[in-house]
Write an enzyme that holds these catalytic residues in place. Structure first.
Site, PDB file in Angstrom:
ATOM      1  N   LYS A   1       0.837  -1.205   0.000  1.00  0.00           N
ATOM      2  CA  LYS A   1       0.000   0.000   0.000  1.00  0.00           C
ATOM      3  C   LYS A   1       0.869   1.251   0.000  1.00  0.00           C
ATOM      4  O   LYS A   1       1.582   1.517   0.970  1.00  0.00           O
ATOM      5  CB  LYS A   1      -0.890   0.038   1.245  1.00  0.00           C
ATOM      6  CG  LYS A   1      -1.921   1.158   1.139  1.00  0.00           C
ATOM      7  CD  LYS A   1      -2.583   1.481   2.444  1.00  0.00           C
ATOM      8  CE  LYS A   1      -2.084   2.742   3.085  1.00  0.00           C
ATOM      9  NZ  LYS A   1      -2.111   3.943   2.258  1.00  0.00           N
TER      10      LYS A   1
ATOM     11  N   GLU B   1       9.945   1.009  10.369  1.00  0.00           N
ATOM     12  CA  GLU B   1      10.922   2.093  10.164  1.00  0.00           C
ATOM     13  C   GLU B   1      10.169   3.378  10.459  1.00  0.00           C
ATOM     14  O   GLU B   1       9.302   3.777   9.674  1.00  0.00           O
ATOM     15  CB  GLU B   1      11.391   2.128   8.707  1.00  0.00           C
ATOM     16  CG  GLU B   1      12.000   0.858   8.184  1.00  0.00           C
ATOM     17  CD  GLU B   1      13.380   0.605   8.737  1.00  0.00           C
ATOM     18  OE1 GLU B   1      14.003   1.555   9.229  1.00  0.00           O
ATOM     19  OE2 GLU B   1      13.814  -0.546   8.683  1.00  0.00           O
TER      20      GLU B   1
ATOM     21  N   CYS C   1      13.360  10.996   7.134  1.00  0.00           N
ATOM     22  CA  CYS C   1      13.259  10.441   8.488  1.00  0.00           C
ATOM     23  C   CYS C   1      14.553  10.660   9.268  1.00  0.00           C
ATOM     24  O   CYS C   1      14.530  10.857  10.473  1.00  0.00           O
ATOM     25  CB  CYS C   1      12.911   8.967   8.421  1.00  0.00           C
ATOM     26  SG  CYS C   1      13.991   8.047   7.328  1.00  0.00           S
TER      27      CYS C   1
ATOM     28  N   GLU D   1       9.222  15.243  16.076  1.00  0.00           N
ATOM     29  CA  GLU D   1       9.595  15.279  14.659  1.00  0.00           C
ATOM     30  C   GLU D   1       8.682  16.262  13.915  1.00  0.00           C
ATOM     31  O   GLU D   1       7.467  16.125  13.927  1.00  0.00           O
ATOM     32  CB  GLU D   1       9.439  13.881  14.059  1.00  0.00           C
ATOM     33  CG  GLU D   1       9.864  13.818  12.618  1.00  0.00           C
ATOM     34  CD  GLU D   1       9.673  12.424  12.021  1.00  0.00           C
ATOM     35  OE1 GLU D   1       8.572  11.876  12.145  1.00  0.00           O
ATOM     36  OE2 GLU D   1      10.634  11.906  11.433  1.00  0.00           O
TER      37      GLU D   1
HETATM   38  P1  NDP Z   1       2.104   7.921   8.321  1.00  0.00           P
HETATM   39  O1  NDP Z   1       2.474   7.104   9.488  1.00  0.00           O
HETATM   40  O2  NDP Z   1       0.988   8.884   8.446  1.00  0.00           O
HETATM   41  O3  NDP Z   1       1.704   6.991   7.077  1.00  0.00           O
HETATM   42  C1  NDP Z   1       2.567   6.008   6.545  1.00  0.00           C
HETATM   43  C2  NDP Z   1       1.725   4.977   5.807  1.00  0.00           C
HETATM   44  O4  NDP Z   1       0.894   4.323   6.756  1.00  0.00           O
HETATM   45  C3  NDP Z   1       0.789   5.552   4.754  1.00  0.00           C
HETATM   46  O5  NDP Z   1       0.706   4.649   3.682  1.00  0.00           O
HETATM   47  C4  NDP Z   1      -0.514   5.660   5.488  1.00  0.00           C
HETATM   48  O6  NDP Z   1      -1.631   5.655   4.646  1.00  0.00           O
HETATM   49  C5  NDP Z   1      -0.466   4.408   6.343  1.00  0.00           C
HETATM   50  N1  NDP Z   1      -1.321   4.436   7.520  1.00  0.00           N
HETATM   51  C6  NDP Z   1      -1.813   5.513   8.183  1.00  0.00           C
HETATM   52  N2  NDP Z   1      -2.591   5.111   9.217  1.00  0.00           N
HETATM   53  C7  NDP Z   1      -2.593   3.758   9.211  1.00  0.00           C
HETATM   54  C8  NDP Z   1      -3.189   2.753  10.031  1.00  0.00           C
HETATM   55  N3  NDP Z   1      -3.980   3.067  11.062  1.00  0.00           N
HETATM   56  N4  NDP Z   1      -2.956   1.462   9.738  1.00  0.00           N
HETATM   57  C9  NDP Z   1      -2.148   1.117   8.709  1.00  0.00           C
HETATM   58  N5  NDP Z   1      -1.567   2.022   7.886  1.00  0.00           N
HETATM   59  C10 NDP Z   1      -1.770   3.328   8.136  1.00  0.00           C
HETATM   60  O7  NDP Z   1       3.442   8.616   7.862  1.00  0.00           O
HETATM   61  P2  NDP Z   1       3.633   9.679   6.725  1.00  0.00           P
HETATM   62  O8  NDP Z   1       3.088   9.164   5.432  1.00  0.00           O
HETATM   63  O9  NDP Z   1       3.139  10.981   7.242  1.00  0.00           O
HETATM   64  O10 NDP Z   1       5.229   9.682   6.560  1.00  0.00           O
HETATM   65  C11 NDP Z   1       6.061  10.418   7.355  1.00  0.00           C
HETATM   66  C12 NDP Z   1       6.653   9.588   8.465  1.00  0.00           C
HETATM   67  O11 NDP Z   1       7.373   8.486   7.948  1.00  0.00           O
HETATM   68  C13 NDP Z   1       7.652  10.372   9.274  1.00  0.00           C
HETATM   69  O12 NDP Z   1       7.438  10.195  10.650  1.00  0.00           O
HETATM   70  C14 NDP Z   1       8.997   9.775   8.892  1.00  0.00           C
HETATM   71  O13 NDP Z   1       9.980   9.907   9.851  1.00  0.00           O
HETATM   72  C15 NDP Z   1       8.626   8.365   8.627  1.00  0.00           C
HETATM   73  N6  NDP Z   1       9.633   7.733   7.773  1.00  0.00           N
HETATM   74  C16 NDP Z   1      10.539   6.866   8.336  1.00  0.00           C
HETATM   75  C17 NDP Z   1      11.549   6.298   7.579  1.00  0.00           C
HETATM   76  C18 NDP Z   1      12.548   5.337   8.180  1.00  0.00           C
HETATM   77  O14 NDP Z   1      13.251   4.675   7.432  1.00  0.00           O
HETATM   78  N7  NDP Z   1      12.658   5.234   9.492  1.00  0.00           N
HETATM   79  C19 NDP Z   1      11.678   6.612   6.147  1.00  0.00           C
HETATM   80  C20 NDP Z   1      10.681   7.510   5.662  1.00  0.00           C
HETATM   81  C21 NDP Z   1       9.699   8.051   6.469  1.00  0.00           C
HETATM   82  P3  NDP Z   1      -2.275   6.998   4.007  1.00  0.00           P
HETATM   83  O15 NDP Z   1      -1.267   8.067   4.087  1.00  0.00           O
HETATM   84  O16 NDP Z   1      -2.565   6.600   2.619  1.00  0.00           O
HETATM   85  O17 NDP Z   1      -3.495   7.280   4.801  1.00  0.00           O
END
Ligand code: NDP
Length: 497
Positions: free
Chosen positions: A181, A256, A290, A391
């Site tokens: 997804k 991650e 991140c 963050e």
């Molecule tokens: P989110 O946690 O909001 O979303 C990440 C993914 O999870 C999206 O596909 C989102 O769907 C989905 N999601 C949201 N809610 C749920 C749920 N309840 N159950 C299952 N899936 C869900 O993060 P962001 O998209 O805002 O990305 C930013 C974050 O990602 C930052 O905190 C960043 O640090 C982290 N990140 C970490 C990395 C690492 O390697 N440690 C690398 C890159 C980013 P949708 O958005 O479609 O609703």
């Protein structure tokens, strides 16, 4: 200025080898963050769509169409995918810029890395693995690695293509089938990637892409009993939710998550170089990285000098649209995220930090409809402030002062996160001493950001569980099985009758 085509044909999901709309035909607009224009519509998938994808992946796994073929054969598909990514590199780069907003230069690196990641795992999966043990005759003990089964892969919007590939390549290499997804905000390069998977002829049902809201589709992936593992990249709050959800079916979980990474600068370091790397550490990707160096810690004797030079250069960063070759920093990914970042900037001011530069949305001509924020610097911060602890995921940095090594380490480790960190010094022993004390999974000495397909990526503390990339990233997608073989069967002799 590169003219990027304005619209992408409406997006569909890829389930069991077919392109599908959401079962209720609902869609949501996909927005170009550089100008607020609608560039496409993506399916608003439902629980039923997620289940269809899960069942397709389960069926393909049980049928052995992927796990049952040789590693070399799987590798040949991965090599073909890598070649196709190279072939479509220009298109993928433009699409990534249009959807995520990042400058073409950054998007181009991501695309090249994505191809390299597929090649890396294609090579790795054909390398010898497993173990044998010298146990007493007549037994032979060994360990083999097997695919886990159906893997749910959920990714964020900051590296729509690359974060997907970090999961898809090792998961497929290991012989799993996948339900993937993308973020609803950035589904465009994921769609192109799945067109490539179709083009190379991946067997039906092996790779499925379902779109829709995280709390609906993502939640179904994390909770469904037919999904054996969930690998998630995203925010720490969502990661915690996924971990709890996955616990009910005892899925393996790989997370991650976010970070608030310290970048420690000692006085002996060349100041110009330190400023240069620190700017790159926070403002690359508009701070939506991140591992961004969002807390700069500077030794007090050079603090003022550092801040002055850093602010001077931050003000000169060319903010603009990703398709403009002079752009050094693009927009934030969405209006919602822009609001979040601006909210944190207001919060910083209310908490009593001093805004040394930036702090505003950029509304000058040509950028007024996009989601642009000035490179922002806060000084006079206290460790307990929310802008130091949380963050922000935008072009906002706090610059703190420390008096000695001990205080630098204490401040550096003083958040719930532990993703990354860097140390700048000319004293090799000091660099290693400090790096070894950092409670973080990824560290750099006199550098910031380089990442390698060969090396594990992931965090300590609330920055995650497990690792991506390298051999560790492959093992995340494998089960370990012990096999004990009796080479000479004789009575056990335990019971007399
Ligand atoms: P989110 O946690 O909001 O979303 C990440 C993914 O999870 C999206 O596909 C989102 O769907 C989905 N999601 C949201 N809610 C749920 C749920 N309840 N159950 C299952 N899936 C869900 O993060 P962001 O998209 O805002 O990305 C930013 C974050 O990602 C930052 O905190 C960043 O640090 C982290 N990140 C970490 C990395 C690492 O390697 N440690 C690398 C890159 C980013 P949708 O958005 O479609 O609703």
């Amino acid at each position: 200025m590169v003219e990027i085509k304005k619209r992408v044909v409406n997006i569909k999901m890829f389930i069991d080898g077919e392109w599908k709309d959401a079962e209720n035909l609902q869609t949501r607009p996909v927005i170009n963050p550089a100008n607020g224009e609608v560039i496409s519509y993506a399916p608003e998938g439902t629980v039923a769509d997620a289940r269809a994808a899960i069942y397709a992946a389960r069926h393909a796994f049980e049928a052995g169409v992927w796990s049952g073929i040789s590693a070399q054969e799987r590798a040949s598909y991965l090599f073909k995918i890598a070649d196709k990514i190279d072939e479509y590199a220009a298109e993928l780069t433009e699409l990534e810029t249009m959807d995520n907003g990042k400058p073409l230069r950054e998007a181009g690196f991501d695309v090249a890395d994505a191809a390299a990641c597929f090649r890396y795992y294609a090579g790795l999966i054909t390398a010898p693995d497993g173990q044998t043990y010298h146990v007493a005759d007549p037994m032979q003990a060994m360990v083999v690695r097997e695919p886990i089964g159906v893997c749910g892969l959920i990714v964020p919007w900051n590296y729509p293509l690359l974060m997907s590939v970090w999961k898809i390549a090792p998961a497929l290499a290991a012989g799993n089938t996948i339900v993937y997804k993308p973020s609803e905000v950035t589904p465009i390069t994921p769609k192109k990637l799945f067109e490539i998977l179709e083009e190379v002829g991946l067997p039906k049902g092996v790779a499925n892409m379902v779109m829709g809201a995280g709390p609906v589709v993502g939640n179904e992936i994390a909770s469904h009993p037919e999904v054996d593992m969930v690998s998630f990249t995203g925010g720490t709050k969502t990661g915690k939710h996924i971990m709890k959800t996955a616990a009910d079916t005892m899925k393996k979980v790989s997370l991650e998550l976010g970070g608030k990474s310290p970048n420690i600068i000692f006085a002996d370091m060349d100041l110009e170089l330190a400023v240069d790397y620190a700017l790159f550490g926070i403002y690359a990707g508009s701070g939506q990285v991140c591992s961004a160096g969002s807390r700069i810690l500077v030794e007090e004797s050079v603090y003022d000098q550092f801040v002055n030079r850093f602010v001077e250069r931050a003000r000169k960063i060319q903010v603009g649209t990703g398709n403009d070759s002079s752009t050094e920093m693009g927009p934030l990914v969405s209006e919602q995220h822009l609001e979040k970042v601006l909210h944190y900037i207001e919060l910083g001011k209310q908490e009593g930090a001093t805004l040394a530069c930036g702090g505003n949305r950029i509304v000058r001509d040509g950028l007024d409809k996009g989601y642009f924020v000035e490179p922002t610097v806060f000084i006079d911060v206290k460790q307990k402030m929310r802008i130091v602890q949380e963050e922000i995921f935008g072009p906002v940095v706090v610059i703190q002062k420390f008096k000695d090594e001990e205080e630098a380490i204490k401040l550096a480790n003083g958040t719930v996160y532990g993703l990354a960190g860097a140390v700048f010094t000319n004293d090799g022993a000091k660099a290693l001493r400090v790096v070894k004390k950092l409670r973080a999974g990824i560290t750099w000495v006199n550098s910031y950001h380089p990442t390698y397909n060969e090396a594990p990526w992931g965090g300590y503390k609330q920055s995650g569980v497990g690792r991506s990339l390298g051999t560790f990233g492959l093992e995340e997608f494998q089960e370990i099985k012990q096999i004990n073989i009796n080479l000479q069967v004789e009575p056990v002799g335990w019971f007399s009758n």
